[in-house]
Write a protein that holds these residues in place. Structure first.
Motif, PDB file in Angstrom:
ATOM      1  N   PRO A   2      55.933   1.309  36.659  1.00  0.00           N
ATOM      2  CA  PRO A   2      56.047   0.795  37.804  1.00  0.00           C
ATOM      3  C   PRO A   2      57.463   0.155  38.305  1.00  0.00           C
ATOM      4  CG  PRO A   2      55.126  -0.569  36.452  1.00  0.00           C
ATOM      5  CD  PRO A   2      54.984   0.607  36.027  1.00  0.00           C
ATOM      6  N   THR A   3      58.238  -0.339  37.282  1.00  0.00           N
ATOM      7  CA  THR A   3      59.523  -0.844  37.315  1.00  0.00           C
ATOM      8  C   THR A   3      60.292   0.383  37.956  1.00  0.00           C
ATOM      9  OG1 THR A   3      59.336  -2.567  35.677  1.00  0.00           O
ATOM     10  CG2 THR A   3      61.452  -1.943  36.158  1.00  0.00           C
ATOM     11  N   LEU A   4      60.468   1.388  37.182  1.00  0.00           N
ATOM     12  CA  LEU A   4      61.452   2.500  37.801  1.00  0.00           C
ATOM     13  C   LEU A   4      61.188   2.908  39.037  1.00  0.00           C
ATOM     14  CD1 LEU A   4      63.780   4.557  37.288  1.00  0.00           C
ATOM     15  CD2 LEU A   4      61.815   5.949  36.369  1.00  0.00           C
ATOM     16  N   PRO A  18      57.122  -7.379  40.558  1.00  0.00           N
ATOM     17  CA  PRO A  18      56.739  -8.200  39.425  1.00  0.00           C
ATOM     18  C   PRO A  18      56.261  -7.325  38.363  1.00  0.00           C
ATOM     19  CG  PRO A  18      56.362  -9.163  41.492  1.00  0.00           C
ATOM     20  CD  PRO A  18      56.550  -7.868  41.945  1.00  0.00           C
ATOM     21  N   PRO A  19      56.456  -7.564  37.031  1.00  0.00           N
ATOM     22  CA  PRO A  19      55.777  -6.820  35.993  1.00  0.00           C
ATOM     23  C   PRO A  19      54.372  -7.248  35.790  1.00  0.00           C
ATOM     24  CG  PRO A  19      57.453  -8.508  35.109  1.00  0.00           C
ATOM     25  CD  PRO A  19      57.587  -8.524  36.818  1.00  0.00           C
ATOM     26  N   THR A  20      54.226  -8.364  36.392  1.00  0.00           N
ATOM     27  CA  THR A  20      52.701  -9.016  36.373  1.00  0.00           C
ATOM     28  C   THR A  20      51.668  -8.057  37.181  1.00  0.00           C
ATOM     29  OG1 THR A  20      53.044 -10.360  38.098  1.00  0.00           O
ATOM     30  CG2 THR A  20      53.387 -11.306  35.710  1.00  0.00           C
ATOM     31  N   LEU A  21      52.254  -7.277  37.891  1.00  0.00           N
ATOM     32  CA  LEU A  21      51.338  -6.400  38.702  1.00  0.00           C
ATOM     33  C   LEU A  21      50.355  -5.542  37.924  1.00  0.00           C
ATOM     34  CD1 LEU A  21      53.289  -5.438  41.940  1.00  0.00           C
ATOM     35  CD2 LEU A  21      52.109  -7.568  41.427  1.00  0.00           C
ATOM     36  N   GLY A  22      50.900  -4.696  36.787  1.00  0.00           N
ATOM     37  CA  GLY A  22      50.355  -4.122  35.926  1.00  0.00           C
ATOM     38  C   GLY A  22      48.868  -4.768  35.213  1.00  0.00           C
ATOM     39  N   ASP A  23      49.491  -5.931  34.938  1.00  0.00           N
ATOM     40  CA  ASP A  23      48.335  -6.819  34.281  1.00  0.00           C
ATOM     41  C   ASP A  23      47.173  -7.299  35.354  1.00  0.00           C
ATOM     42  OD1 ASP A  23      49.779  -6.987  31.707  1.00  0.00           O
ATOM     43  OD2 ASP A  23      50.726  -8.781  32.349  1.00  0.00           O
ATOM     44  N   THR A  49      44.412   2.067  41.311  1.00  0.00           N
ATOM     45  CA  THR A  49      45.800   2.594  41.641  1.00  0.00           C
ATOM     46  C   THR A  49      46.327   1.689  42.525  1.00  0.00           C
ATOM     47  OG1 THR A  49      44.790   4.884  41.386  1.00  0.00           O
ATOM     48  CG2 THR A  49      46.936   4.595  42.885  1.00  0.00           C
ATOM     49  N   LEU A  50      47.718   1.336  42.386  1.00  0.00           N
ATOM     50  CA  LEU A  50      48.368   0.480  43.379  1.00  0.00           C
ATOM     51  C   LEU A  50      49.590   1.849  44.092  1.00  0.00           C
ATOM     52  CD1 LEU A  50      49.161  -2.169  44.691  1.00  0.00           C
ATOM     53  CD2 LEU A  50      50.990  -2.400  42.941  1.00  0.00           C
ATOM     54  N   SER A  51      49.432   1.458  45.440  1.00  0.00           N
ATOM     55  CA  SER A  51      50.565   2.508  46.185  1.00  0.00           C
ATOM     56  C   SER A  51      51.139   1.768  47.167  1.00  0.00           C
ATOM     57  CB  SER A  51      49.642   3.523  46.972  1.00  0.00           C
ATOM     58  OG  SER A  51      49.021   4.369  45.956  1.00  0.00           O
ATOM     59  N   LEU A  71      52.339   3.755  42.807  1.00  0.00           N
ATOM     60  CA  LEU A  71      53.071   2.872  42.016  1.00  0.00           C
ATOM     61  C   LEU A  71      52.744   2.576  40.502  1.00  0.00           C
ATOM     62  CD1 LEU A  71      54.236   0.202  44.551  1.00  0.00           C
ATOM     63  CD2 LEU A  71      55.498   2.419  43.829  1.00  0.00           C
ATOM     64  N   ASP A  72      51.497   2.565  40.480  1.00  0.00           N
ATOM     65  CA  ASP A  72      50.794   2.212  39.051  1.00  0.00           C
ATOM     66  C   ASP A  72      49.346   2.930  39.009  1.00  0.00           C
ATOM     67  OD1 ASP A  72      50.615   1.319  36.649  1.00  0.00           O
ATOM     68  OD2 ASP A  72      51.121  -0.654  37.108  1.00  0.00           O
ATOM     69  N   VAL A  73      48.900   3.319  37.925  1.00  0.00           N
ATOM     70  CA  VAL A  73      47.671   3.915  38.017  1.00  0.00           C
ATOM     71  C   VAL A  73      47.186   3.276  36.521  1.00  0.00           C
ATOM     72  CG1 VAL A  73      46.227   5.763  37.490  1.00  0.00           C
ATOM     73  CG2 VAL A  73      47.917   6.051  38.937  1.00  0.00           C
ATOM     74  N   ARG A  74      45.872   2.639  36.288  1.00  0.00           N
ATOM     75  CA  ARG A  74      45.242   2.281  35.315  1.00  0.00           C
ATOM     76  C   ARG A  74      43.869   2.949  35.187  1.00  0.00           C
ATOM     77  NH1 ARG A  74      48.766  -1.853  33.066  1.00  0.00           N
ATOM     78  NH2 ARG A  74      50.357  -1.325  34.071  1.00  0.00           N
ATOM     79  N   HIS A  75      43.453   3.456  34.259  1.00  0.00           N
ATOM     80  CA  HIS A  75      42.363   4.298  33.995  1.00  0.00           C
ATOM     81  C   HIS A  75      41.328   3.335  33.355  1.00  0.00           C
ATOM     82  CE1 HIS A  75      43.882   8.151  35.048  1.00  0.00           C
ATOM     83  NE2 HIS A  75      44.923   7.885  33.885  1.00  0.00           N
ATOM     84  N   GLY A  76      40.009   3.276  33.812  1.00  0.00           N
ATOM     85  CA  GLY A  76      38.883   2.701  33.430  1.00  0.00           C
ATOM     86  C   GLY A  76      38.316   3.374  32.237  1.00  0.00           C
ATOM     87  N   PRO A  77      37.620   2.676  31.452  1.00  0.00           N
ATOM     88  CA  PRO A  77      36.754   3.216  30.604  1.00  0.00           C
ATOM     89  C   PRO A  77      35.521   3.983  30.716  1.00  0.00           C
ATOM     90  CG  PRO A  77      36.103   0.757  30.431  1.00  0.00           C
ATOM     91  CD  PRO A  77      37.419   1.052  31.404  1.00  0.00           C
ATOM     92  N   GLU A  78      35.216   3.867  31.916  1.00  0.00           N
ATOM     93  CA  GLU A  78      33.899   4.762  32.252  1.00  0.00           C
ATOM     94  C   GLU A  78      34.279   5.979  32.427  1.00  0.00           C
ATOM     95  OE1 GLU A  78      30.750   3.732  32.244  1.00  0.00           O
ATOM     96  OE2 GLU A  78      31.318   1.569  31.821  1.00  0.00           O
ATOM     97  N   ARG A  79      35.269   6.509  33.148  1.00  0.00           N
ATOM     98  CA  ARG A  79      35.737   7.997  33.479  1.00  0.00           C
ATOM     99  C   ARG A  79      37.096   7.891  33.806  1.00  0.00           C
ATOM    100  NH1 ARG A  79      32.665   8.881  37.882  1.00  0.00           N
ATOM    101  NH2 ARG A  79      31.052   9.986  36.581  1.00  0.00           N
ATOM    102  N   VAL A  80      37.704   9.033  32.852  1.00  0.00           N
ATOM    103  CA  VAL A  80      39.184   9.066  33.112  1.00  0.00           C
ATOM    104  C   VAL A  80      39.396  10.499  33.817  1.00  0.00           C
ATOM    105  CG1 VAL A  80      41.558   9.768  32.066  1.00  0.00           C
ATOM    106  CG2 VAL A  80      39.691   7.907  30.812  1.00  0.00           C
ATOM    107  N   VAL A  81      39.678  10.055  35.216  1.00  0.00           N
ATOM    108  CA  VAL A  81      40.081  10.978  35.923  1.00  0.00           C
ATOM    109  C   VAL A  81      41.444  11.247  36.272  1.00  0.00           C
ATOM    110  CG1 VAL A  81      39.746  12.218  38.340  1.00  0.00           C
ATOM    111  CG2 VAL A  81      37.884  10.868  37.261  1.00  0.00           C
ATOM    112  N   PRO A  82      42.312  12.293  35.996  1.00  0.00           N
ATOM    113  CA  PRO A  82      43.472  12.767  36.274  1.00  0.00           C
ATOM    114  C   PRO A  82      43.971  12.530  37.520  1.00  0.00           C
ATOM    115  CG  PRO A  82      42.537  14.883  35.854  1.00  0.00           C
ATOM    116  CD  PRO A  82      41.307  13.819  35.648  1.00  0.00           C
TER     117      PRO A  82
END
Length: 288
Positions: free
Chosen positions: A68-70, A79-84, A98-100, A110-121
């Motif tokens: 996300p910083t790039l 801010p780096p805290t967005l990912g958290d 997802t954050l767009s 801008l950022d993608v976080r996969h959940g444990p239930e299902r990882v969809v690319p």
């Protein structure tokens, strides 16, 4: 990498970032090292520094993509805290987020976080595509009339009335919810599971893009007000809520993707609350 570089270490950093920017799927350390013909230990050390700075991000499969910083270099620094905050939503719900950034004519992941239930690319960080209905639905009620009209014009004729009603509904509820377009919600769940299982094998970008576009189309029917208020068990594709910047503009969208074949009203309400809470936390992080 050129042996004539005046600064080989700097050149390696540039080459790694360039390789990640040019590749739609996350890359492993081994793949990066092999492509650039550098030692794996060197690639690992560089990636660790880039990861700590937010320039790259490692996904659950240990693959690396742009961070996300790039991506913030193409717009206001984030801010780096967005990912958290996004990670907290995946932990709270068990599903990916997802954050767009939503601009007048395009959307940038801008950022993608996969959940444990299902990882969809899904779409990789940094991917930019035209803003067309229903993408960006959660921010449109707070955009100018000109932007709203341009967005509504991208909807097929059959969806034009639905798109207009969606703007009012989202402004009232603060969140957009979508369900499969087909009555066979199991088809959507099967496609999502297949994409997740094949994410390392679906290496050809055009096949991956076609599959993801098909999944996006199948999951993009907006809920009506009556459906949201119904006690019936209904399928749920994803939710989206607006995130506001320092100027008070709905500039970003946070999205939660349960891709559930069936949900109760209570579950839908919980998902809505979680998404809205996260959007509020992201807004607070952006507007201290």
């Amino acid at each position: 990498m050129s042996d004539r570089s005046p600064s080989p270490p700097t050149r390696r950093v540039i080459d790694i970032v360039s390789a990640l920017a040019a590749t739609p799927e996350p890359m492993s350390v081994a793949a990066i090292a092999d492509r650039l013909d550098i030692a794996r230990a060197t690639a690992t050390a560089i990636l660790a520094e880039l990861d700590s700075a937010g320039w790259v991000r490692r996904d659950p499969s240990r693959g690396y993509g742009l961070g996300p910083t790039l991506m913030g270099l193409h717009g206001p620094a984030l801010p780096p805290t967005l990912g958290d905050i996004l990670t907290e939503l995946t932990v709270r719900t068990g599903y990916g987020t997802t954050l767009s950034r939503i601009e007048p004519d395009h959307l940038t992941v801008l950022d993608v976080r996969h959940g444990p239930e299902r990882v969809v690319p899904g779409l990789p960080v940094g991917h930019r595509f035209p803003l067309q209905f229903p993408a960006g639905a959660s921010v449109m009620p707070w955009r100018s009339a000109a932007e709203q009209n341009a967005w509504l014009a991208t909807a097929p004729d059959a969806d034009r009335r639905v798109a207009s009603a969606l703007l009012t509904l989202v402004r009232d509820r603060g969140v957009a919810l979508f369900r499969p377009r087909t009555d066979d919600a199991g088809t959507v769940e099967l496609l999502a599971d297949l994409l997740g299982a094949m994410r390392t094998e679906l290496g050809q970008p055009h096949l991956r893009t076609r599959a993801l576009r098909r999944l996006a189309f199948l999951t993009s029917r907006p809920f009506t007000r009556a459906e949201l208020d119904s006690d019936a068990e209904l399928p749920l594709s994803y939710l989206a809520a607006p995130v506001f910047d320092t100027a008070g503009q709905a500039a970003y969208e946070v999205q939660l993707g349960p891709l559930r074949i069936s949900t109760t009203k209570s579950e839908r309400d919980d998902f809505s609350t979680a998404t809205i809470d996260t959007a509020h936390a992201l807004t607070c992080a952006l507007t201290p």
